[in-house]
Enzyme design. Structure first.
Site, PDB file in Angstrom:
ATOM      1  N   HIS A 115      -1.255  -1.390  -4.194  1.00  0.00           N
ATOM      2  CA  HIS A 115      -2.499  -1.066  -3.487  1.00  0.00           C
ATOM      3  C   HIS A 115      -2.569   0.448  -3.264  1.00  0.00           C
ATOM      4  O   HIS A 115      -1.658   1.040  -2.687  1.00  0.00           O
ATOM      5  CB  HIS A 115      -2.525  -1.814  -2.153  1.00  0.00           C
ATOM      6  CG  HIS A 115      -3.795  -1.673  -1.390  1.00  0.00           C
ATOM      7  ND1 HIS A 115      -4.899  -2.474  -1.617  1.00  0.00           N
ATOM      8  CD2 HIS A 115      -4.160  -0.824  -0.392  1.00  0.00           C
ATOM      9  CE1 HIS A 115      -5.880  -2.131  -0.791  1.00  0.00           C
ATOM     10  NE2 HIS A 115      -5.455  -1.127  -0.034  1.00  0.00           N
ATOM     11  N   MET A 155     -12.253   4.299  -0.306  1.00  0.00           N
ATOM     12  CA  MET A 155     -12.899   4.523   0.986  1.00  0.00           C
ATOM     13  C   MET A 155     -13.637   5.847   0.863  1.00  0.00           C
ATOM     14  O   MET A 155     -13.255   6.864   1.455  1.00  0.00           O
ATOM     15  CB  MET A 155     -11.840   4.540   2.093  1.00  0.00           C
ATOM     16  CG  MET A 155     -11.338   3.136   2.427  1.00  0.00           C
ATOM     17  SD  MET A 155      -9.733   3.131   3.224  1.00  0.00           S
ATOM     18  CE  MET A 155      -8.673   3.223   1.791  1.00  0.00           C
ATOM     19  N   PHE A 171      -6.397   4.839   8.337  1.00  0.00           N
ATOM     20  CA  PHE A 171      -4.990   5.129   8.636  1.00  0.00           C
ATOM     21  C   PHE A 171      -4.136   3.865   8.551  1.00  0.00           C
ATOM     22  O   PHE A 171      -4.611   2.772   8.867  1.00  0.00           O
ATOM     23  CB  PHE A 171      -4.860   5.723  10.045  1.00  0.00           C
ATOM     24  CG  PHE A 171      -5.643   6.996  10.206  1.00  0.00           C
ATOM     25  CD1 PHE A 171      -5.086   8.218   9.840  1.00  0.00           C
ATOM     26  CD2 PHE A 171      -6.956   6.966  10.665  1.00  0.00           C
ATOM     27  CE1 PHE A 171      -5.820   9.397   9.945  1.00  0.00           C
ATOM     28  CE2 PHE A 171      -7.704   8.133  10.774  1.00  0.00           C
ATOM     29  CZ  PHE A 171      -7.139   9.353  10.418  1.00  0.00           C
ATOM     30  N   GLY A 219      -2.696  -3.774   9.183  1.00  0.00           N
ATOM     31  CA  GLY A 219      -1.877  -4.409  10.216  1.00  0.00           C
ATOM     32  C   GLY A 219      -1.232  -5.713   9.791  1.00  0.00           C
ATOM     33  O   GLY A 219      -0.922  -6.565  10.635  1.00  0.00           O
ATOM     34  N   MET A 247      -9.211   8.071  -0.028  1.00  0.00           N
ATOM     35  CA  MET A 247     -10.086   8.438   1.107  1.00  0.00           C
ATOM     36  C   MET A 247     -10.682   9.815   0.873  1.00  0.00           C
ATOM     37  O   MET A 247     -10.020  10.695   0.329  1.00  0.00           O
ATOM     38  CB  MET A 247      -9.256   8.453   2.396  1.00  0.00           C
ATOM     39  CG  MET A 247      -8.551   7.136   2.664  1.00  0.00           C
ATOM     40  SD  MET A 247      -7.745   7.142   4.268  1.00  0.00           S
ATOM     41  CE  MET A 247      -6.772   5.631   4.154  1.00  0.00           C
ATOM     42  N   HIS A 253      -8.441   0.969  -3.765  1.00  0.00           N
ATOM     43  CA  HIS A 253      -9.346   0.749  -2.630  1.00  0.00           C
ATOM     44  C   HIS A 253     -10.047   2.066  -2.312  1.00  0.00           C
ATOM     45  O   HIS A 253      -9.448   2.980  -1.755  1.00  0.00           O
ATOM     46  CB  HIS A 253      -8.484   0.254  -1.442  1.00  0.00           C
ATOM     47  CG  HIS A 253      -9.231   0.048  -0.171  1.00  0.00           C
ATOM     48  ND1 HIS A 253      -8.591  -0.156   1.037  1.00  0.00           N
ATOM     49  CD2 HIS A 253     -10.553  -0.011   0.097  1.00  0.00           C
ATOM     50  CE1 HIS A 253      -9.488  -0.326   1.992  1.00  0.00           C
ATOM     51  NE2 HIS A 253     -10.694  -0.234   1.442  1.00  0.00           N
ATOM     52  N   ASP A 278      -4.810   3.578  -1.722  1.00  0.00           N
ATOM     53  CA  ASP A 278      -5.882   3.918  -0.786  1.00  0.00           C
ATOM     54  C   ASP A 278      -6.436   5.304  -1.075  1.00  0.00           C
ATOM     55  O   ASP A 278      -5.742   6.300  -0.921  1.00  0.00           O
ATOM     56  CB  ASP A 278      -5.335   3.859   0.649  1.00  0.00           C
ATOM     57  CG  ASP A 278      -5.068   2.431   1.085  1.00  0.00           C
ATOM     58  OD1 ASP A 278      -5.993   1.610   0.989  1.00  0.00           O
ATOM     59  OD2 ASP A 278      -3.920   2.135   1.482  1.00  0.00           O
ATOM     60  N   SER A 284       0.852  -1.192   0.000  1.00  0.00           N
ATOM     61  CA  SER A 284       0.000   0.000   0.000  1.00  0.00           C
ATOM     62  C   SER A 284       0.886   1.240   0.000  1.00  0.00           C
ATOM     63  O   SER A 284       1.641   1.481   0.948  1.00  0.00           O
ATOM     64  CB  SER A 284      -0.883   0.014   1.241  1.00  0.00           C
ATOM     65  OG  SER A 284      -1.370   1.335   1.433  1.00  0.00           O
ATOM     66  N   ASP A 297      -6.431  -6.529   4.558  1.00  0.00           N
ATOM     67  CA  ASP A 297      -5.805  -5.202   4.551  1.00  0.00           C
ATOM     68  C   ASP A 297      -5.879  -4.577   5.934  1.00  0.00           C
ATOM     69  O   ASP A 297      -6.965  -4.380   6.479  1.00  0.00           O
ATOM     70  CB  ASP A 297      -6.574  -4.343   3.515  1.00  0.00           C
ATOM     71  CG  ASP A 297      -6.013  -2.943   3.352  1.00  0.00           C
ATOM     72  OD1 ASP A 297      -4.867  -2.702   3.774  1.00  0.00           O
ATOM     73  OD2 ASP A 297      -6.729  -2.104   2.772  1.00  0.00           O
ATOM     74  N   MET A 320     -11.283  -5.992   5.589  1.00  0.00           N
ATOM     75  CA  MET A 320     -10.499  -5.052   6.399  1.00  0.00           C
ATOM     76  C   MET A 320     -10.206  -5.655   7.768  1.00  0.00           C
ATOM     77  O   MET A 320     -11.112  -6.135   8.454  1.00  0.00           O
ATOM     78  CB  MET A 320     -11.266  -3.732   6.600  1.00  0.00           C
ATOM     79  CG  MET A 320     -11.388  -2.860   5.366  1.00  0.00           C
ATOM     80  SD  MET A 320      -9.826  -2.481   4.553  1.00  0.00           S
ATOM     81  CE  MET A 320      -8.932  -1.615   5.855  1.00  0.00           C
TER      82      MET A 320
HETATM   83  C1  DX5 Z   1      -6.215   1.583   5.784  1.00  0.00           C
HETATM   84  C2  DX5 Z   1      -5.793   1.256   4.375  1.00  0.00           C
HETATM   85  C3  DX5 Z   1      -4.704   0.258   4.332  1.00  0.00           C
HETATM   86  C4  DX5 Z   1      -3.413   0.763   4.935  1.00  0.00           C
HETATM   87  C5  DX5 Z   1      -2.605  -0.407   5.422  1.00  0.00           C
HETATM   88  O1  DX5 Z   1      -7.382   2.324   5.757  1.00  0.00           O
HETATM   89  O2  DX5 Z   1      -6.878   0.748   3.640  1.00  0.00           O
HETATM   90  O3  DX5 Z   1      -4.477  -0.192   3.014  1.00  0.00           O
HETATM   91  O4  DX5 Z   1      -2.650   1.491   4.014  1.00  0.00           O
HETATM   92  O5  DX5 Z   1      -1.540   0.045   6.182  1.00  0.00           O
HETATM   93  P1  DX5 Z   1      -0.834  -0.887   7.276  1.00  0.00           P
HETATM   94  O6  DX5 Z   1      -0.346  -2.098   6.549  1.00  0.00           O
HETATM   95  O7  DX5 Z   1       0.246  -0.026   7.819  1.00  0.00           O
HETATM   96  O8  DX5 Z   1      -1.897  -1.234   8.287  1.00  0.00           O
HETATM   97 ZN    ZN Z   2      -6.386  -0.281   1.687  1.00  0.00          ZN
END
Ligand code: DX5
Ligand code: ZN
Length: 215
Positions: A32, A67, A142, A176, A36, A65, A34, A7, A174, A136
Site C-alpha cells: 500500500h 490523496m 497521517f 488504525g 499525498m 492510494h 500513500d 502501508s 485503511d 477510510m
Molecule cells: C492515512 C493513510 C494510511 C496510513 C495507515 O492517510 O492512507 O494508509 O498509512 O497508517 P496506520 O495503519 O498507522 O493508521
Molecule cells: Zn492509505
C-alpha cells in the site's frame, strides 16, 4: 482469506527498497503506497518517481492510494510508474466516472475511496465501475491515528450492497488497523486490510500477517 496490504508510510524511508522486499517476504498480498499532495490532505509524501524506483523490488501488486486534488491530472504518471491499483478519493474530483475510466482504459485496477465522514451514498453510483472500494477509518493524512469504529457499519453496508448487486470489487479498510480492529473489519465484510504502524512495529511482520489472513 482476507488480504493484507502493509502501508510503507510507516517504513524506514532511508531504506525503502529493502522495506518493500521485506513486505513481500513477510507474505503481504499488496504493497500500500500513500501519495499525498499537501492540498487534499495536510501532508506530503512520495510521488511517481519513487514508486518507479521501488517497483522492481517486489512482484506483488502496488496498491496506490492517491490523496490528491484533481487526480485526473496525474493518472498517466501513476500508470507509467507501475501502479497496479490506482485509488482516487470521491471528495477530490468533479469527474469520478471520467477518472475511473482513465484508470481502467490504461489497464489498471480502479479504486474509489471515501473519508470517514463521507456517506456511502456518494460512492454508490460508481460501484459497478470499481475493482476496489477503499473505506477510510481515520481522516487521511497521517499514520498512527485511532480507528473510528463507526465505519464498521459502513463496511457492512458496502459488503451487503456488493453482494446483492453481484459485484466483486474488493473492500479495503485503511487507518488504525491492528489485530483487534482488523478482525472486526474482516467480520464486517472487508476483504483487504491496509496497515502501517501495526505491521511495521510488530515484532515479526510475517507472523502478524499470517494471523490477519485467518480473520
Ligand atoms: C492515512 C493513510 C494510511 C496510513 C495507515 O492517510 O492512507 O494508509 O498509512 O497508517 P496506520 O495503519 O498507522 O493508521
Ligand atoms: Zn492509505
Amino acid at each position: 482469506m482476507v488480504k493484507v496490504a502493509p502501508s510503507i508510510l510507516s517504513a524506514d524511508f532511508a531504506r525503502l527498497g529493502e522495506e518493500v522486499r521485506r513486505v513481500q517476504e513477510a507474505g503481504a498480498d499488496w504493497v500500500h503506497v500513500d501519495v499525498m499532495d499537501g492540498v487534499f490532505v495536510p501532508n506530503l509524501t512520495i510521488g511517481p518517481e519513487v514508486i518507479k524506483a521501488l517497483r522492481p523490488h517486489a512482484q506483488i501488486p502496488f496498491d496506490v492510494h492517491l490523496m490528491i486534488e484533481m487526480p485526473e491530472r496525474y493518472i498517466e504518471r501513476f500508470v507509467e510508474c507501475g501502479a497496479d491499483y490506482i485509488t482516487v478519493h470521491v471528495e477530490a474530483s468533479h469527474d469520478i466516472p471520467g477518472v475511473l475510466d482513465m484508470i481502467r482504459r490504461a489497464g489498471r485496477r480502479a479504486g474509489l475511496s471515501l473519508n470517514p465522514d463521507t456517506n456511502l451514498a456518494k460512492v454508490e453510483p460508481y460501484l459497478q465501475d470499481l475493482d476496489l472500494l477503499l473505506v477510510m477509518s481515520v481522516q487521511p493524512g497521517f499514520s498512527g491515528q485511532t480507528f473510528r469504529p463507526e465505519v464498521l457499519s459502513k463496511i457492512a453496508r458496502a459488503r451487503e450492497l456488493r453482494d446483492s448487486l453481484g459485484l466483486r470489487f474488493d473492500i479495503e479498510v485503511d487507518g488504525g488497523i491492528n489485530r483487534d480492529t482488523g478482525r472486526s473489519c474482516a467480520e464486517a465484510g472487508a476483504t483487504v486490510l491496509a496497515a502501517g504502524s501495526a505491521l511495521f512495529r510488530s515484532r515479526d511482520m510475517a507472523t502478524e500477517i499470517a494471523l490477519w489472513h485467518d480473520f
